[in-house]
Every structure is written in structure tokens, then in C-alpha cells.
Design an enzyme around this catalytic site. Sequence first.
Site, mmCIF file in Angstrom:
data_model
loop_
_atom_site.group_PDB
_atom_site.id
_atom_site.type_symbol
_atom_site.label_atom_id
_atom_site.label_comp_id
_atom_site.label_asym_id
_atom_site.label_seq_id
_atom_site.Cartn_x
_atom_site.Cartn_y
_atom_site.Cartn_z
ATOM 1 N N TYR A 54 -0.212 -0.377 15.093
ATOM 2 C CA TYR A 54 -0.249 0.758 14.433
ATOM 3 C C TYR A 54 0.956 1.539 14.386
ATOM 4 C CZ TYR A 54 -4.895 2.019 12.641
ATOM 5 O OH TYR A 54 -5.982 2.119 11.877
ATOM 6 N N GLU A 56 1.547 5.041 12.210
ATOM 7 C CA GLU A 56 1.780 6.080 11.242
ATOM 8 C C GLU A 56 2.926 6.986 11.505
ATOM 9 O OE1 GLU A 56 -1.487 5.507 12.641
ATOM 10 O OE2 GLU A 56 -3.118 6.173 11.527
ATOM 11 N N ASP A 200 5.807 3.025 -14.183
ATOM 12 C CA ASP A 200 4.900 1.944 -13.196
ATOM 13 C C ASP A 200 5.675 0.573 -13.597
ATOM 14 O OD1 ASP A 200 3.558 -0.046 -12.495
ATOM 15 O OD2 ASP A 200 1.580 1.155 -12.756
ATOM 16 N N THR A 226 4.122 -2.790 -7.613
ATOM 17 C CA THR A 226 3.634 -3.793 -6.803
ATOM 18 C C THR A 226 4.640 -4.728 -6.327
ATOM 19 O OG1 THR A 226 2.672 -4.904 -8.425
ATOM 20 C CG2 THR A 226 1.257 -3.523 -7.469
ATOM 21 N N LYS A 229 3.679 -9.391 -7.946
ATOM 22 C CA LYS A 229 3.562 -9.945 -9.334
ATOM 23 C C LYS A 229 4.712 -10.667 -9.720
ATOM 24 C CE LYS A 229 0.399 -6.538 -11.088
ATOM 25 N NZ LYS A 229 0.237 -5.235 -10.409
ATOM 26 N N ARG A 235 1.059 -8.993 -1.155
ATOM 27 C CA ARG A 235 0.198 -7.837 -1.869
ATOM 28 C C ARG A 235 0.316 -6.597 -1.256
ATOM 29 N NH1 ARG A 235 -3.077 -10.497 -5.234
ATOM 30 N NH2 ARG A 235 -3.551 -8.720 -6.188
HETATM 31 N N1 DSN Z 1 -4.643 -6.055 -11.952
HETATM 32 C C1 DSN Z 1 -3.278 -6.146 -12.285
HETATM 33 C C2 DSN Z 1 -3.066 -6.821 -13.459
HETATM 34 O O1 DSN Z 1 -3.750 -7.902 -13.552
HETATM 35 O O2 DSN Z 1 -2.137 -6.607 -14.197
HETATM 36 C C3 DSN Z 1 -2.797 -4.674 -12.630
HETATM 37 O O3 DSN Z 1 -3.084 -3.685 -11.417
#
Ligand code: DSN
Length: 413
Positions: A54, A56, A200, A226, A229, A235
Site C-alpha cells: 500500500y 497512498e 484524451d 490509458t 492501447k 491496464r
Molecule cells: N473501451 C475503450 C475502447 O474500446 O475504445 C475506451 O475506453
Amino acid sequence: MQLPSSLSQTDPQIAALLAAEEARQRETIRLIASENFASAAVREASASLLTNKYSEGYPGARYYEGQQVIDQIERLAISRAQTLFGAEHANVQPYSGSPANLAVYLAFLKPGDTVLGMQLAHGGHLTHGSKASITGKHWKIVSYEINRESQRLDYDQVRDLARQHRPKLIIAGHSAYPRQIDFAAFRHIADEVGTILLVDMAHFAGLVAGGAHPSPIPHADVVTTTTHKTLRGPRGAMILCRAEHAARIDKAVFPGLQGGPHNATTAAIAVCLQEATQSNFADYAHRCVKNAQALAAGLLEKGFNLVTGGTDNHLILVDLRNKGLGGKPVAKALDRAGLVANYNAVPWDDHPPQNPSGLRLGSPAMTTRGFGEKEFRRIAEWIDRIIVSRLDEKTIDQVATEVRDLCMGYPMP
Ligand code: DSN
């Protein structure tokens, strides 16, 4: 007490399911634009004993002791993010993209304030103000759309809406828009109405890192992404921002929205950021775009309608209405053939989101696995064959065999 060391001994059921998922990933072609194959190094860090800790707070200012190593890991992840993207400040703690975006709302807005974001069916994300998301319930949302004729972002419309509604936050970025964004145009609009600009870049962060897409960093106040991707990490998520916003962003993430950071993820983010500095990453990023364009060209030759007429990033949005089939039955039939994609709304869709008219396709995962333009052209042919057969099960079975055969030549990382 000695803990059992192997998953198959402790929980054979879950072990068997993991093996089944590994086989599924190995034998199918992944076309989900937001998915990828993380490296073995990223997965090793994700699955490490850092999950036991942990922490924080932030490096040097924690609420628990024993941070001698964790602080170093988080500092490394932060400095790698700053260097890779040229950002003044980085927060690497958001659990995923939605909490990262929500932290930005929390940092800059009061409930009821106005936000200008991209309409979900036109390529935006749920957290850009969809009614189904907390963002659409707690804030007043104004949505911009793509232009009906050009099918591209309409910066005049964004400017008109900004002048009319004076939003406190403007969001650029998308989950299903196959084109690059003019970040400078968004900056001018944000400056004109004196508002914060959030980009974003979750979908195209890896392309930015690899130099295959313009960077929003010089233009935006805040950039969220994120890490799993196109960036090909674990993740997780990050928020990059100008130094003047650092304190309010950090406070919004913790203690505003989250508790303890997921330290194993932080380490894996550091690993993926290091991988993204390698020269083969730039090659991967450029191949993602080339491969998506090859798939788009193959589909256009077969008479498919593509939203915006093609792509200049890693994704394609197919409007299936001229084929007389819905997105959902097509996505399900393709899945049975080992071509894994997702059904998706298209702009001005006349069908509901549960059964929309579109199919979203992406190149990152199979580019990572080594597919080139020839293989992506073949995917276009398979998709066409299945559609022409009106989703005939025999055709689907034949394609599934061919897909499996092709996959065998391209091992997973
Ligand atoms: N779920 C994602 C996507 O497939 O684009 C976006 O958060």
C-alpha cells in the site's frame, strides 16, 4: 506457512481458463482498436509482488511506511512519462482511463459546470459527457459532432458552441474517430473563451510516442491516456499536464478520487514507457497506421462505407448500412471466424447503441504480432467473404480455419 506456488495447484479452474484464453488470443486475429499485446516484461512487472504494498500519497509524501523501493519506481515512471511525451508533470496513478478523465473534471469543475465534448456516436468516449456516464449526470454537457458532408471534425461548430455556452472544460480526443485532430485549432478555441483544454489521447498515445501522430502536449492544459492501447503497456492510465496544474491534478487523483495506487501497474507503466523509447517502437507505430490504411483500402475496394472515407490513425469505423446487416450480428459472426472486433455506433445512427450500424476495427494488436499490409488486406477479404455469404456458418468455419493457420505463423509476444 508455505503458500502453494503454482496457480494450477491452487486453483486448477482458473488456471484452465487462463490457458483457454491464451489459446483464444493465439488463434484469433484481434481487431479491437483499443487492445494490444503487452510484452513479457510488462506482464512480469504487472504480476509482481508489488501488489502486496500500500502506498497512498506520492513519492516522498506517503501515508504508510516501507516506501523505499516504491518511491523509486513511481519516480522512474513519472520521469519516463515526462521525457517520452515532453510533459511538465505526470501523474501515473489513475486506475484507468475513466478515472483519469473523472479526476480532470474533479480538478477543474464544480457540479453543474458546462463541458464541451465529442458526441459518443460521433467518436467521443462515455466520459466525454454521455448521459449514461456520471459525467453526463453531474455536469451540463454540450456535444460537438463531425460535419455531415466532410465527415471530419468541424472546428467552426466547436468554436460556435464554445462561444455560445462558455464551457469550463473543452475535451478533444476520441474512441472511434479515424482521423488526426488539429490540436492547435482546439487551443485557439479554448483561449478565445478562456477555458481549460483536455485532450484524451488514450487511443493514439502509442502513435504519439512513436512519432506517427502529432502530439497534443504543446497545446493542451491536460492530457489523459490509458497505457494499454496503442502504448502497449499494462491496464492503467496517466495524466500529463502543465506544471501550473500539477497540484490540483494530483489532489484530484488522490485523495479526491482514488486510494492506494496499484504499484505493480506503476512498475509496468515504467517498463512500457522505456520500451516506447526503442527504435522498433517508432517502427511499430508507423506500421499501425500503414496497416490500418491497407485494411481500409481493401474494404473500400469491396464497396464498404468507411466513416470519413478511410483512416490516418490505427482505427477504422465501417458503416454497414449499405450492406443491409447490423453491426452486432456481423461482429458476432466475425468472432466465430476468429476475427475479433466490436460493434459500434456510427454518426447519425438510426439504430440503438445495443445494436448499432457500425463495426470498429483496429490494427495495433496484430501489428505488434508482426502482421503487415498483405495480412491486413487478407482480413478485408475475409470480412467481405463473410458479409457476401450473409453470415453463412459454412463460410465462417472455412475462414476460421484459414485465420488459425495464419495466426500460427505469428507468435504472441
Ligand atoms: N473501451 C475503450 C475502447 O474500446 O475504445 C475506451 O475506453
